[in-house]
Design a protein around this motif. Structure first.
Motif, PDB file in Angstrom:
ATOM      1  N   GLY A 217       0.791  -1.220   0.000  1.00 33.35           N
ATOM      2  CA  GLY A 217       0.000   0.000   0.000  1.00 33.35           C
ATOM      3  C   GLY A 217       0.824   1.271   0.000  1.00 33.35           C
ATOM      4  N   ARG A 218       2.077   1.197  -0.431  1.00 32.14           N
ATOM      5  CA  ARG A 218       2.949   2.379  -0.445  1.00 32.14           C
ATOM      6  C   ARG A 218       2.778   3.145  -1.749  1.00 32.14           C
ATOM      7  NH1 ARG A 218       7.896   1.837  -1.021  1.00 32.14           N
ATOM      8  NH2 ARG A 218       8.481   3.848  -0.103  1.00 32.14           N
ATOM      9  N   ASN A 219       2.713   4.455  -1.645  1.00 33.80           N
ATOM     10  CA  ASN A 219       2.569   5.302  -2.817  1.00 33.80           C
ATOM     11  C   ASN A 219       3.735   5.088  -3.781  1.00 33.80           C
ATOM     12  OD1 ASN A 219       1.092   7.298  -4.227  1.00 33.80           O
ATOM     13  ND2 ASN A 219       2.579   8.853  -3.616  1.00 33.80           N
ATOM     14  N   HIS A 220       3.411   4.937  -5.063  1.00 35.62           N
ATOM     15  CA  HIS A 220       4.375   4.772  -6.151  1.00 35.62           C
ATOM     16  C   HIS A 220       5.127   3.451  -6.100  1.00 35.62           C
ATOM     17  CE1 HIS A 220       4.979   9.339  -7.227  1.00 35.62           C
ATOM     18  NE2 HIS A 220       3.735   9.062  -6.902  1.00 35.62           N
ATOM     19  N   ALA A 221       4.816   2.570  -5.151  1.00 34.65           N
ATOM     20  CA  ALA A 221       5.571   1.325  -5.037  1.00 34.65           C
ATOM     21  C   ALA A 221       5.304   0.424  -6.237  1.00 34.65           C
ATOM     22  CB  ALA A 221       5.206   0.604  -3.740  1.00 34.65           C
ATOM     23  N   PRO A 222       6.214  -0.510  -6.514  1.00 30.23           N
ATOM     24  CA  PRO A 222       6.017  -1.426  -7.636  1.00 30.23           C
ATOM     25  C   PRO A 222       4.741  -2.253  -7.463  1.00 30.23           C
ATOM     26  CG  PRO A 222       8.269  -1.543  -6.826  1.00 30.23           C
ATOM     27  CD  PRO A 222       7.506  -0.715  -5.832  1.00 30.23           C
ATOM     28  N   VAL A 223       4.225  -2.729  -8.586  1.00 30.27           N
ATOM     29  CA  VAL A 223       3.019  -3.552  -8.602  1.00 30.27           C
ATOM     30  C   VAL A 223       3.398  -4.940  -9.106  1.00 30.27           C
ATOM     31  CG1 VAL A 223       0.730  -3.845  -9.610  1.00 30.27           C
ATOM     32  CG2 VAL A 223       1.534  -1.560  -8.963  1.00 30.27           C
ATOM     33  N   SER A 224       3.102  -5.941  -8.308  1.00 32.30           N
ATOM     34  CA  SER A 224       3.428  -7.323  -8.670  1.00 32.30           C
ATOM     35  C   SER A 224       2.139  -8.136  -8.678  1.00 32.30           C
ATOM     36  CB  SER A 224       4.418  -7.911  -7.663  1.00 32.30           C
ATOM     37  OG  SER A 224       5.597  -7.133  -7.608  1.00 32.30           O
ATOM     38  N   ILE A 225       1.462  -8.119  -9.793  1.00 34.82           N
ATOM     39  CA  ILE A 225       0.199  -8.840  -9.913  1.00 34.82           C
ATOM     40  C   ILE A 225       0.223  -9.688 -11.175  1.00 34.82           C
ATOM     41  CG2 ILE A 225      -1.168  -7.145  -8.637  1.00 34.82           C
ATOM     42  CD1 ILE A 225      -2.117  -6.042 -11.315  1.00 34.82           C
ATOM     43  N   GLY A 226      -0.671 -10.664 -11.220  1.00 33.08           N
ATOM     44  CA  GLY A 226      -0.774 -11.520 -12.381  1.00 33.08           C
ATOM     45  C   GLY A 226      -1.782 -11.004 -13.392  1.00 33.08           C
ATOM     46  N   THR A 227      -1.844 -11.701 -14.507  1.00 36.27           N
ATOM     47  CA  THR A 227      -2.731 -11.303 -15.607  1.00 36.27           C
ATOM     48  C   THR A 227      -4.185 -11.268 -15.169  1.00 36.27           C
ATOM     49  OG1 THR A 227      -1.208 -12.234 -17.242  1.00 36.27           O
ATOM     50  CG2 THR A 227      -3.504 -11.908 -17.937  1.00 36.27           C
ATOM     51  N   ARG A 228      -4.610 -12.267 -14.353  1.00 36.47           N
ATOM     52  CA  ARG A 228      -6.021 -12.333 -13.985  1.00 36.47           C
ATOM     53  C   ARG A 228      -6.436 -11.182 -13.075  1.00 36.47           C
ATOM     54  NH1 ARG A 228      -5.438 -17.019 -16.244  1.00 36.47           N
ATOM     55  NH2 ARG A 228      -3.516 -17.438 -15.134  1.00 36.47           N
ATOM     56  N   GLU A 229      -5.597 -10.801 -12.129  1.00 40.05           N
ATOM     57  CA  GLU A 229      -5.951  -9.662 -11.288  1.00 40.05           C
ATOM     58  C   GLU A 229      -6.024  -8.388 -12.119  1.00 40.05           C
ATOM     59  OE1 GLU A 229      -4.687  -7.377  -7.135  1.00 40.05           O
ATOM     60  OE2 GLU A 229      -3.613  -9.193  -7.739  1.00 40.05           O
ATOM     61  N   LEU A 230      -5.113  -8.256 -13.069  1.00 47.49           N
ATOM     62  CA  LEU A 230      -5.136  -7.084 -13.947  1.00 47.49           C
ATOM     63  C   LEU A 230      -6.397  -7.071 -14.805  1.00 47.49           C
ATOM     64  CD1 LEU A 230      -3.609  -4.593 -15.106  1.00 47.49           C
ATOM     65  CD2 LEU A 230      -2.607  -6.154 -16.788  1.00 47.49           C
ATOM     66  N   GLU A 231      -6.678  -8.182 -15.463  1.00 51.18           N
ATOM     67  CA  GLU A 231      -7.770  -8.231 -16.435  1.00 51.18           C
ATOM     68  C   GLU A 231      -9.148  -8.299 -15.785  1.00 51.18           C
ATOM     69  OE1 GLU A 231      -7.872  -8.032 -19.703  1.00 51.18           O
ATOM     70  OE2 GLU A 231      -5.723  -7.965 -20.147  1.00 51.18           O
ATOM     71  N   ASP A 232      -9.273  -8.955 -14.642  1.00 50.84           N
ATOM     72  CA  ASP A 232     -10.594  -9.195 -14.064  1.00 50.84           C
ATOM     73  C   ASP A 232     -10.953  -8.253 -12.932  1.00 50.84           C
ATOM     74  OD1 ASP A 232     -10.664 -11.270 -15.856  1.00 50.84           O
ATOM     75  OD2 ASP A 232     -10.390 -12.865 -14.382  1.00 50.84           O
ATOM     76  N   ILE A 233      -9.960  -7.572 -12.337  1.00 49.88           N
ATOM     77  CA  ILE A 233     -10.233  -6.672 -11.221  1.00 49.88           C
ATOM     78  C   ILE A 233      -9.904  -5.224 -11.556  1.00 49.88           C
ATOM     79  CG2 ILE A 233      -9.717  -6.133  -8.803  1.00 49.88           C
ATOM     80  CD1 ILE A 233     -11.195  -8.754  -9.143  1.00 49.88           C
ATOM     81  N   LEU A 234      -8.715  -4.977 -12.089  1.00 52.53           N
ATOM     82  CA  LEU A 234      -8.247  -3.596 -12.231  1.00 52.53           C
ATOM     83  C   LEU A 234      -8.649  -2.923 -13.542  1.00 52.53           C
ATOM     84  CD1 LEU A 234      -4.672  -3.910 -10.682  1.00 52.53           C
ATOM     85  CD2 LEU A 234      -6.823  -3.307  -9.563  1.00 52.53           C
ATOM     86  N   LEU A 235      -8.697  -3.683 -14.629  1.00 53.26           N
ATOM     87  CA  LEU A 235      -9.015  -3.059 -15.923  1.00 53.26           C
ATOM     88  C   LEU A 235     -10.505  -2.807 -16.166  1.00 53.26           C
ATOM     89  CD1 LEU A 235      -6.524  -4.770 -18.408  1.00 53.26           C
ATOM     90  CD2 LEU A 235      -6.518  -2.390 -17.663  1.00 53.26           C
ATOM     91  N   PRO A 236     -11.426  -3.657 -15.674  1.00 53.94           N
ATOM     92  CA  PRO A 236     -12.835  -3.470 -16.047  1.00 53.94           C
ATOM     93  C   PRO A 236     -13.429  -2.089 -15.780  1.00 53.94           C
ATOM     94  CG  PRO A 236     -12.546  -5.664 -15.157  1.00 53.94           C
ATOM     95  CD  PRO A 236     -11.227  -4.954 -14.968  1.00 53.94           C
ATOM     96  N   PRO A 237     -13.129  -1.393 -14.663  1.00 51.05           N
ATOM     97  CA  PRO A 237     -13.719  -0.058 -14.511  1.00 51.05           C
ATOM     98  C   PRO A 237     -13.267   0.910 -15.600  1.00 51.05           C
ATOM     99  CG  PRO A 237     -12.898  -0.866 -12.408  1.00 51.05           C
ATOM    100  CD  PRO A 237     -12.384  -1.805 -13.451  1.00 51.05           C
ATOM    101  N   PHE A 238     -12.001   0.833 -15.984  1.00 43.12           N
ATOM    102  CA  PHE A 238     -11.506   1.696 -17.057  1.00 43.12           C
ATOM    103  C   PHE A 238     -12.200   1.354 -18.376  1.00 43.12           C
ATOM    104  CE2 PHE A 238      -8.049   1.833 -13.965  1.00 43.12           C
ATOM    105  CZ  PHE A 238      -7.673   3.178 -13.996  1.00 43.12           C
ATOM    106  N   GLU A 239     -12.322   0.063 -18.652  1.00 46.03           N
ATOM    107  CA  GLU A 239     -12.988  -0.354 -19.886  1.00 46.03           C
ATOM    108  C   GLU A 239     -14.428   0.136 -19.919  1.00 46.03           C
ATOM    109  OE1 GLU A 239     -13.889  -4.383 -22.549  1.00 46.03           O
ATOM    110  OE2 GLU A 239     -13.034  -4.570 -20.540  1.00 46.03           O
ATOM    111  N   MET A 240     -15.123   0.061 -18.791  1.00 47.83           N
ATOM    112  CA  MET A 240     -16.507   0.511 -18.742  1.00 47.83           C
ATOM    113  C   MET A 240     -16.603   1.999 -19.066  1.00 47.83           C
ATOM    114  SD  MET A 240     -19.313   0.134 -15.658  1.00 47.83           S
ATOM    115  CE  MET A 240     -18.975  -1.608 -15.444  1.00 47.83           C
ATOM    116  N   ALA A 241     -15.694   2.786 -18.498  1.00 48.05           N
ATOM    117  CA  ALA A 241     -15.742   4.231 -18.740  1.00 48.05           C
ATOM    118  C   ALA A 241     -15.351   4.579 -20.169  1.00 48.05           C
ATOM    119  CB  ALA A 241     -14.828   4.949 -17.753  1.00 48.05           C
TER     120      ALA A 241
END
Length: 765
Positions: A217-241
């Protein structure tokens, strides 16, 4: 008249005609920005933007010599009246036009997350409170009012909303997000986009993408996530907008994803955003993030390489000032970037300018010939409604609320400090600390005064007890005595938003754990120990651990930075004048560590007896919120118990207000995939509706759910709908789901192409 200056001609024809006359230098000029600010001023009250004091760029004459793309925060950098700001913007635009070979003005952008970030402008609730309303229509109405104010000032673009999905409550920018669920973030954020753009101001999605998933939860810290978290959790709100909201602009994240900075990711900025989703607007850099490729990420050797790498990835405009992009001509000569890439970025900027009339032959800056009221009655009414609908009644088992008492003791640091109602990007918290000699510009009633007015027939006393962060506990004894002498104690605790450590919440104000800041927990414990019935009121930007207090508090109320009208809204909920309808957009933790994640979890990420001694389940779950009336759900009906993998299904449920007063309930629908080829969440929100009912009234809500809403990223990293057993669970929070409708997805596994259904149909009977 030049073809490009003729507003009667098609935009693309005009833009191509102008590009045909531009030199490389002319085009590069359109990709930069100028920020009119005093760089010599020491940021004693906190910087206006991240690392502002260590970045530098050329002066106005230098950066605008070949034209200019953007003017940065003419209204939002220092306290100027609307009239002074209009005059200043007009002077700057005139200078831009004069210096441009083609007489093209700049796009003016401002921050607008809690309303226009300007002096004397209404401050609305923080974005986390938007999520708590579960009311996209109201959020859209608020955004439209914000946009109307901005348009009246000659502002073309607003740097909001955040579409980041909360992944760790410790992150300082939780207050700027809409919540921890991608569907809630997407629907509410898209409503904001539509409302702002309907008023003529371009919205800007941020931060694309992954910022909220930073390590620890540190500001600007690196992000270490997999494809599924990116595609199924983080990207959908952007895609909707992008797809549903037709958003005009997108801003990158500061973070790197698996070693690739977002500002240099062609995969994100071009492949995902443009090629997959069809985005045609502009990508603007978060402040100095292009230069960060050299200074912070160290993926390039100099600013020339930084500008070339980012532009080739898909960046169009460097904000807040021209830095790395000033070297683009050199980058072309060095073969680091092509002139065609620069031309394409310029094309997108010119299209945006054409839409705003900035290429028209008769364009003129907005004149300061009439007063502009940025804190109008309309604005205040919207701020009040937003605040009232965002406040969450977490617990009231004792029935102490609505409050009826002759002697009330108010204690805690929130009580007299109205700034605790405001987010870090509100003008009073964001800019005014640098100007302590001036007033805030707007009237804000603090909670002590609001409670005094609300309970005018009662004896209301106040004792501070402790500060928000101050470790001094010497005032607790006085607060305890006040509580002992009262019939009811209202303990007010929480956050003070700031920037880069100058607060407990906000950008760069990350938390080591989820304990209440400072000595506030000591104050709560001391008051609870008096035995006086205690109402715990938390005003914060992130959820804090309340498990140590909840079973002894008579009631718990959570307010997420409710804005300039927050004092009266909280007081109204406590008195019963306002029937609370807010729902938690983030869970409230039971204990301060061990559960930085959210409700969207697989079985092994949730409680499993014997697996771990740590129980991650929240004290109050996502979607939870009580009312002063009683609601029940029934009559669950599913149109079919077999649904093709390319089909849809209708689910209907009847909600009844069985109490004696009007209220609103949020009907929530969660999907559970019982068996999947990859590990699936236990449940995830796929639909909701806020239903307002009179006493005794019932209403049926029907949700049309296309199978696309049941898709996920499969083993081969393509999006699929997989046949098999599913459940739809319906209730009033992520943990209160009494109605269950099982069904089976039938047929062949289906690969879902781009352009899938993102939102359900909702109708009321």
């Amino acid at each position: 008249m030049e073809t490009w200056a003729d507003p009667d001609r098609p935009v693309d024809e005009r833009v191509e005609a102008l590009l045909g006359q531009m030199t490389l230098a002319d085009m590069i000029g359109q990709l930069g920005a100028f920020w009119p600010r005093d760089k010599s001023e020491k940021p004693e009250g906190g910087e206006v933007a991240p690392m502002e004091s260590v970045m530098s760029s050329g002066g106005f004459d230098e950066v605008s010599q070949d034209g200019l793309g953007h003017l940065t925060r003419v209204f939002g950098t220092a306290p100027v009246t609307p009239e002074e700001g209009l005059d200043g913007l007009a002077r700057l635009q005139s200078a831009v036009v004069e210096r441009s070979r083609f007489g093209i003005p700049a796009i003016a952008h401002e921050e607008c997350l809690t309303g226009l970030t300007a002096w004397r402008a209404t401050v609305y609730p923080a974005a986390i409170a938007w999520g708590a309303t579960f009311d996209p229509d109201l959020v859209g109405e608020m955004a439209n009012a914000i946009g109307a104010d901005m348009a009246a000032l000659g502002v073309h673009q607003g740097l909001s909303p955040l579409m980041d999905v909360v992944r760790d409550y410790r992150w300082g920018r939780v207050e700027e997000t809409i919540g921890e669920d991608p569907f809630l973030v997407g629907t509410v954020g898209t409503a904001y986009v539509k409302g702002l753009q309907a008023a003529g101001v371009d919205a800007t999605l941020k931060h694309f993408v992954g910022y909220s998933a930073s390590r620890a939860g540190r500001n600007h810290a690196p992000v270490s996530i997999g494809t599924r978290e990116l595609e199924d959790i983080l990207l959908p709100p952007f895609e909707m907008a992008v797809r549903e909201g037709q958003v005009a602009s997108v801003m990158n994240s500061y973070s790197d994803l698996d070693g690739v900075p977002a500002a240099a990711s062609r995969h994100l900025l071009t492949h995902v955003l443009r090629e997959r989703w069809g985005f045609t607007g502009t990508v603007v850099s978060d402040y100095w993030s292009v230069s960060f490729l050299h200074a912070m990420h160290r993926v390039v050797g100099d600013l020339t390489e930084a500008g070339a790498l980012s532009l080739a990835a898909g960046m169009d405009v460097e904000l807040p000032e021209t830095g790395a992009f000033a070297h683009l001509e050199d980058a072309v000569q060095r073969g680091l970037v092509s002139e065609s890439d620069i031309r394409e970025a310029t094309r997108r900027v010119l299209r945006q300018k054409a839409r705003h009339g900035l290429l028209d032959a008769d364009w003129a800056p907005v004149a300061a010939d009439q007063a502009v009221d940025l804190d109008s009655e309309r604005n205040r009414d919207l701020a009040r409604r937003m605040a009232e609908e965002s406040i969450v009644l977490c617990a009231n088992d004792s029935g102490i609320l609505p409050l009826r008492a002759g002697r009330i003791a108010v204690v805690g640091p929130i009580g007299p400090d109205a700034l605790t109602f405001l987010g870090c990007y509100s003008f009073p918290n964001h800019v005014m600390p640098r100007h302590p000699d001036l007033d805030l510009g707007i009237e804000i009633t603090n909670l002590v005064d609001a409670l005094g007015a609300e309970f005018s027939g009662s004896e209301v006393t106040y004792r501070r007890g402790v500060g928000i962060l101050d470790p001094d506990t010497s005032g607790i004894a006085e607060a305890v005595e006040a509580a002992k002498a009262a019939e009811v104690a209202i303990v007010t605790v929480g956050d003070k938003a700031g920037m880069f450590g100058n607060g407990t919440s906000g950008e760069g104000c990350d938390a080591v754990d989820l304990r209440l800041p400072g000595a506030q927990a000591d104050l709560v414990e001391a008051v609870l120990d008096t035995g006086t019935p205690t109402v715990l009121v938390v005003v914060s930007g992130r959820p804090y651990s309340l498990g140590a207090f909840a079973d002894r508090a008579a009631a718990v109320v959570q307010a997420f930075m409710p804005g300039a009208e927050g004092g009266a809204a909280i007081a109204g909920v406590l008195s019963g004048r306002v029937n609370p309808s807010g729902k938690l957009p983030v869970g409230i933790p039971n204990h301060p560590g061990g559960q930085p994640g959210t409700y969207i979890a697989p079985p092994l990420g949730w409680f499993s007896d014997g697996v771990s001694n740590l129980d991650p389940r929240p004290l109050y779950p996502f979607g939870h919120g009580q009312s002063y009336t009683t609601f029940s759900l029934g009559g669950l009906h599913l149109s079919s118990d077999e649904v093709p993998t390319d089909g849809d299904v209708e689910l209907s449920v009847t909600v009844t207000n069985g109490g004696d007063r009007e209220g609103a309930e949020v009907v929530q629908v969660y999907l559970s995939d019982l068996t999947g080829q990859v590990v699936r969440p236990i449940k995830q929100l796929v639909a909701y509706a806020k239903v307002r009912l009179a006493a005794g009234e019932s209403r049926t809500v029907t949700f049309g759910l296309h199978s696309d809403l049941m898709s996920f990223t499969g083993l081969d990293e393509s999006r699929i709908v997989e046949p098999g057993a599913m459940e739809l669970r319906v209730g009033t929070s992520s943990e209160d789901l009494p109605l269950v409708a099982p069904f089976v997805l039938t047929g062949a596994l289906r690969t879902v192409g781009e352009g899938r259904t993102l939102v359900p149909a909702v109708s009321f009977g």
